[in-house]
Design an enzyme around this catalytic site. Structure first.
Site, PDB file in Angstrom:
ATOM      1  N   GLU A 132      44.782  42.359  49.868  1.00 28.23           N
ATOM      2  CA  GLU A 132      45.267  41.638  48.675  1.00 28.23           C
ATOM      3  C   GLU A 132      44.363  40.467  48.315  1.00 28.23           C
ATOM      4  O   GLU A 132      44.819  39.389  47.937  1.00 28.23           O
ATOM      5  CB  GLU A 132      46.721  41.209  48.845  1.00 28.23           C
ATOM      6  CG  GLU A 132      47.613  42.442  48.954  1.00 28.23           C
ATOM      7  CD  GLU A 132      49.006  42.251  48.457  1.00 28.23           C
ATOM      8  OE1 GLU A 132      49.248  41.361  47.630  1.00 28.23           O
ATOM      9  OE2 GLU A 132      49.864  43.008  48.906  1.00 28.23           O
ATOM     10  N   ARG A 137      55.457  30.524  83.382  1.00 31.39           N
ATOM     11  CA  ARG A 137      54.260  30.810  84.181  1.00 31.39           C
ATOM     12  C   ARG A 137      53.795  29.521  84.865  1.00 31.39           C
ATOM     13  O   ARG A 137      53.566  28.503  84.209  1.00 31.39           O
ATOM     14  CB  ARG A 137      53.147  31.325  83.266  1.00 31.39           C
ATOM     15  CG  ARG A 137      51.812  31.533  83.940  1.00 31.39           C
ATOM     16  CD  ARG A 137      51.816  32.774  84.787  1.00 31.39           C
ATOM     17  NE  ARG A 137      50.501  33.071  85.336  1.00 31.39           N
ATOM     18  CZ  ARG A 137      50.289  34.049  86.196  1.00 31.39           C
ATOM     19  NH1 ARG A 137      51.293  34.823  86.598  1.00 31.39           N
ATOM     20  NH2 ARG A 137      49.081  34.282  86.654  1.00 31.39           N
ATOM     21  N   SER A 178      36.676  43.780  46.347  1.00 33.58           N
ATOM     22  CA  SER A 178      36.754  42.451  45.729  1.00 33.58           C
ATOM     23  C   SER A 178      36.368  42.530  44.250  1.00 33.58           C
ATOM     24  O   SER A 178      36.950  41.846  43.405  1.00 33.58           O
ATOM     25  CB  SER A 178      35.811  41.473  46.441  1.00 33.58           C
ATOM     26  OG  SER A 178      36.068  41.472  47.824  1.00 33.58           O
TER      27      SER A 178
HETATM   28  C1  LIG Z   1      44.703  48.173  55.967  1.00 31.94           C
HETATM   29  C2  LIG Z   1      44.345  47.983  54.534  1.00 31.94           C
HETATM   30  C3  LIG Z   1      45.309  48.133  53.560  1.00 31.94           C
HETATM   31  C4  LIG Z   1      44.974  47.975  52.203  1.00 31.94           C
HETATM   32  N1  LIG Z   1      45.922  48.211  51.241  1.00 31.94           N
HETATM   33  C5  LIG Z   1      45.549  48.253  49.931  1.00 31.94           C
HETATM   34  C6  LIG Z   1      46.464  48.683  48.921  1.00 31.94           C
HETATM   35  O1  LIG Z   1      47.640  48.982  49.194  1.00 31.94           O
HETATM   36  N2  LIG Z   1      46.018  48.762  47.645  1.00 31.94           N
HETATM   37  C7  LIG Z   1      44.743  48.449  47.283  1.00 31.94           C
HETATM   38  O2  LIG Z   1      44.408  48.565  46.105  1.00 31.94           O
HETATM   39  N3  LIG Z   1      43.852  48.015  48.225  1.00 31.94           N
HETATM   40  C8  LIG Z   1      44.226  47.924  49.535  1.00 31.94           C
HETATM   41  N4  LIG Z   1      43.319  47.531  50.501  1.00 31.94           N
HETATM   42  C9  LIG Z   1      41.967  47.149  50.094  1.00 31.94           C
HETATM   43  C10 LIG Z   1      41.682  45.668  50.289  1.00 31.94           C
HETATM   44  O3  LIG Z   1      42.380  44.908  49.333  1.00 31.94           O
HETATM   45  C11 LIG Z   1      40.157  45.498  50.196  1.00 31.94           C
HETATM   46  O4  LIG Z   1      39.608  46.077  51.371  1.00 31.94           O
HETATM   47  C12 LIG Z   1      39.757  44.037  50.066  1.00 31.94           C
HETATM   48  O5  LIG Z   1      40.126  43.539  48.814  1.00 31.94           O
HETATM   49  C13 LIG Z   1      38.246  43.832  50.270  1.00 31.94           C
HETATM   50  O6  LIG Z   1      37.498  44.750  49.532  1.00 31.94           O
HETATM   51  P1  LIG Z   1      36.312  45.567  50.274  1.00 31.94           P
HETATM   52  O7  LIG Z   1      36.881  46.146  51.510  1.00 31.94           O
HETATM   53  O8  LIG Z   1      35.695  46.480  49.285  1.00 31.94           O
HETATM   54  O9  LIG Z   1      35.277  44.450  50.695  1.00 31.94           O
HETATM   55  P2  LIG Z   1      34.085  43.856  49.765  1.00 31.94           P
HETATM   56  O10 LIG Z   1      34.601  43.528  48.422  1.00 31.94           O
HETATM   57  O11 LIG Z   1      32.924  44.773  49.878  1.00 31.94           O
HETATM   58  O12 LIG Z   1      33.773  42.506  50.534  1.00 31.94           O
HETATM   59  C14 LIG Z   1      32.976  42.454  51.717  1.00 31.94           C
HETATM   60  C15 LIG Z   1      32.842  40.986  52.139  1.00 31.94           C
HETATM   61  O13 LIG Z   1      32.183  40.240  51.111  1.00 31.94           O
HETATM   62  C16 LIG Z   1      32.998  39.163  50.694  1.00 31.94           C
HETATM   63  N5  LIG Z   1      32.821  38.991  49.248  1.00 31.94           N
HETATM   64  C17 LIG Z   1      32.916  39.925  48.274  1.00 31.94           C
HETATM   65  N6  LIG Z   1      32.696  39.383  47.071  1.00 31.94           N
HETATM   66  C18 LIG Z   1      32.474  38.052  47.276  1.00 31.94           C
HETATM   67  C19 LIG Z   1      32.188  36.947  46.417  1.00 31.94           C
HETATM   68  N7  LIG Z   1      32.128  37.076  45.094  1.00 31.94           N
HETATM   69  N8  LIG Z   1      32.011  35.736  46.994  1.00 31.94           N
HETATM   70  C20 LIG Z   1      32.105  35.583  48.338  1.00 31.94           C
HETATM   71  N9  LIG Z   1      32.365  36.587  49.190  1.00 31.94           N
HETATM   72  C21 LIG Z   1      32.554  37.807  48.670  1.00 31.94           C
HETATM   73  C22 LIG Z   1      34.412  39.577  51.035  1.00 31.94           C
HETATM   74  O14 LIG Z   1      35.287  38.460  51.158  1.00 31.94           O
HETATM   75  C23 LIG Z   1      34.191  40.289  52.353  1.00 31.94           C
HETATM   76  O15 LIG Z   1      34.101  39.364  53.388  1.00 31.94           O
HETATM   77  C24 LIG Z   1      43.643  47.642  51.845  1.00 31.94           C
HETATM   78  C25 LIG Z   1      42.680  47.463  52.840  1.00 31.94           C
HETATM   79  C26 LIG Z   1      43.000  47.647  54.165  1.00 31.94           C
HETATM   80  C27 LIG Z   1      41.919  47.506  55.217  1.00 31.94           C
END
Ligand SMILES: Cc1cc2nc3c(=O)[nH]c(=O)nc-3n(C[C@H](O)[C@H](O)[C@H](O)COP(=O)(O)OP(=O)(O)OC[C@H]3O[C@@H](n4cnc5c(N)ncnc54)[C@H](O)[C@@H]3O)c2cc1C
Length: 393
Positions: free
Chosen positions: A366, A268, A132
């Site tokens: 995303e 069903r 994020s």
């Molecule tokens: C199957 C899969 C495919 C993906 N494909 C791509 C890709 O093609 N390219 C790419 O670049 N990335 C990709 N991603 C990454 C994805 O976009 C990130 O996992 C996502 O943006 C969340 O980041 P994080 O996992 O680091 O979670 P974190 O950022 O660590 O967030 C953890 C939790 O905290 C919450 N949070 C974080 N910051 C805040 C805030 N400021 N306020 C409130 N809540 C917050 C989040 O909503 C979440 O619930 C992919 C991920 C998966 C699992």
């Protein structure tokens, strides 16, 4: 004729995609899920029928049929197989950097290959320590003569190992925060670039999600997208445009689950009648259909805004709202579909448990749902709603 938001030409193309999805992709969906293998046969099908072209302008070898129709195509495929829908979504995501920030030489070199499907594309922003908070990335790109040398790694990248072209974000000035990030095109066979591992996942199992490693990876300076320091802004503009692709995937999953649950509930029987005639089940079906239709309204509105030339600034909120609603609807609707099938909903013989597992990711990638809410609220705060204040006091 039932009312339809699409033009006749769009309806014809939707019918083509719908037929391909029903006849060629649906019979493969359970197998794709079980095998965890990337479905190259689906890519071949898209190539043969020009489906990748729906995502591109005519000048780049695409159909030039617009954003709304591209979203409809992703929705139609995702009704039967979310992994296959994602292949289209990510082809859009991975090539948007070129469309929005590429020079005409870069566009002419790469976009026709993406439009034909000869090249699959990927978008690499996320790192182990920055999802994020993507500006906290640590991958660096150091200028060295006519090239940049990339070092670092990216995590959770869709299409890792199957894409031949990656849009990669890295810090050219690590001290400058957002303003120190630049974007690069990296071809898969570049020395120093490697896919280190692929992640096993809860859903969208046929899609690859992997870790990319850059170890002294030398990229020609001509592969930089835009000016140095403009990468973060480009990354955000790309997400504004690509999130609706995830929304379309989510809506397809939701509608697929609704359609399946409806057919099941018709046949069903319990207590002497089809479960669809028990009011509690009928109410679930009604809510599911209504949620899908509401989500479709927001998503198609976004598609029309782009096709009718809406200002880019207006797209940010519309895109985040479509992704937020479609993702949440997908999760709620698929959970209810499992409930409607009872025990049969929980076992793999029926597709609704797959729909439910596939739906979850649409609330995460995303930009998580929390991030979408932050984006929407931020855009709201920029708006002037003086008439409300005028009415108070
Ligand atoms: C199957 C899969 C495919 C993906 N494909 C791509 C890709 O093609 N390219 C790419 O670049 N990335 C990709 N991603 C990454 C994805 O976009 C990130 O996992 C996502 O943006 C969340 O980041 P994080 O996992 O680091 O979670 P974190 O950022 O660590 O967030 C953890 C939790 O905290 C919450 N949070 C974080 N910051 C805040 C805030 N400021 N306020 C409130 N809540 C917050 C989040 O909503 C979440 O619930 C992919 C991920 C998966 C699992």
């Amino acid at each position: 004729m039932p009312w339809d938001p699409l033009t006749e030409e769009q309806q014809e193309l939707r019918e083509l995609v719908r037929t391909l999805a029903r006849e060629r992709i649906a019979p493969r969906a359970a197998e794709i899920d079980e095998s965890h293998e990337f479905p190259w046969d689906v890519v071949e099908l898209y190539r043969e029928h020009g489906l990748f072209g729906l995502l591109f302008e005519q000048e780049h070898g695409g159909t030039g049929t617009g954003t709304l129709l591209a979203l409809v195509a992703i929705e139609e495929v995702s009704k039967v197989c979310a992994t296959s829908g994602l292949i289209l979504t990510v082809q859009g995501l991975g090539s948007l950097g070129l469309k929005l920030g590429g020079s005409s030489e870069q566009q002419a070199r790469y976009l026709p290959r993406c439009a034909s499907g000869e090249s699959l594309a990927a978008y690499a922003l996320t790192e182990a320590g920055s999802g994020s908070d993507s500006a906290a990335m640590r991958t660096t790109a150091r200028r060295d003569g006519d090239s940049y040398v990339l070092d670092g790694s990216k995590r959770f990248i869709t299409n890792a190992g199957v894409a031949s072209l990656y849009t990669v974000f890295a810090k050219t000035d690590p001290e400058a925060g957002h303003a120190g990030i630049s974007a690069f095109l990296v071809e898969a066979d570049t020395p120093g670039f490697e896919v280190a591992r692929l992640e096993p996942k809860m859903g969208i199992s046929g899609s690859t999600t992997g870790e990319l490693v850059f170890d002294g990876c030398r990229v020609p300076a001509e592969n930089r997208l835009g000016e140095e320091g403009t990468g973060f802004r480009l990354a955000m503009r790309i997400l504004d445009r690509s999130r609706p692709g995830v929304a379309a995937q989510a809506l397809g999953i939701a509608q697929g689950a609704t359609d399946y649950a409806l057919e099941y509930a018709r046949s069903r029987e319990t207590m002497g009648k089809p479960i669809a005639e028990h009011q509690l089940i009928a109410a679930k079906l009604a809510d599911m259909e209504t949620m899908c239709e509401a989500a479709r309204g927001l998503l198609y509105r976004y598609g029309r805004m782009v096709d009718e030339g809406a200002d880019e600034r207006e797209l940010t909120k519309a895109s985040a709202m479509a992704k937020l609603l479609c993702g949440d609807v997908a999760m709620q609707v698929t959970t209810e579909a499992v409930q409607i099938l009872g025990g049969y909903g929980y076992i793999k013989e029926y597709p609704v448990e797959r729909f439910m597992r596939d739906a979850k990711i649409t609330q995460i990638y995303e930009g998580t749902q929390e991030v979408q809410r932050l984006v929407i609220a931020r855009e709201m705060l920029k708006e002037t709603r003086a008439f409300l204040l005028a009415g108070v006091g």
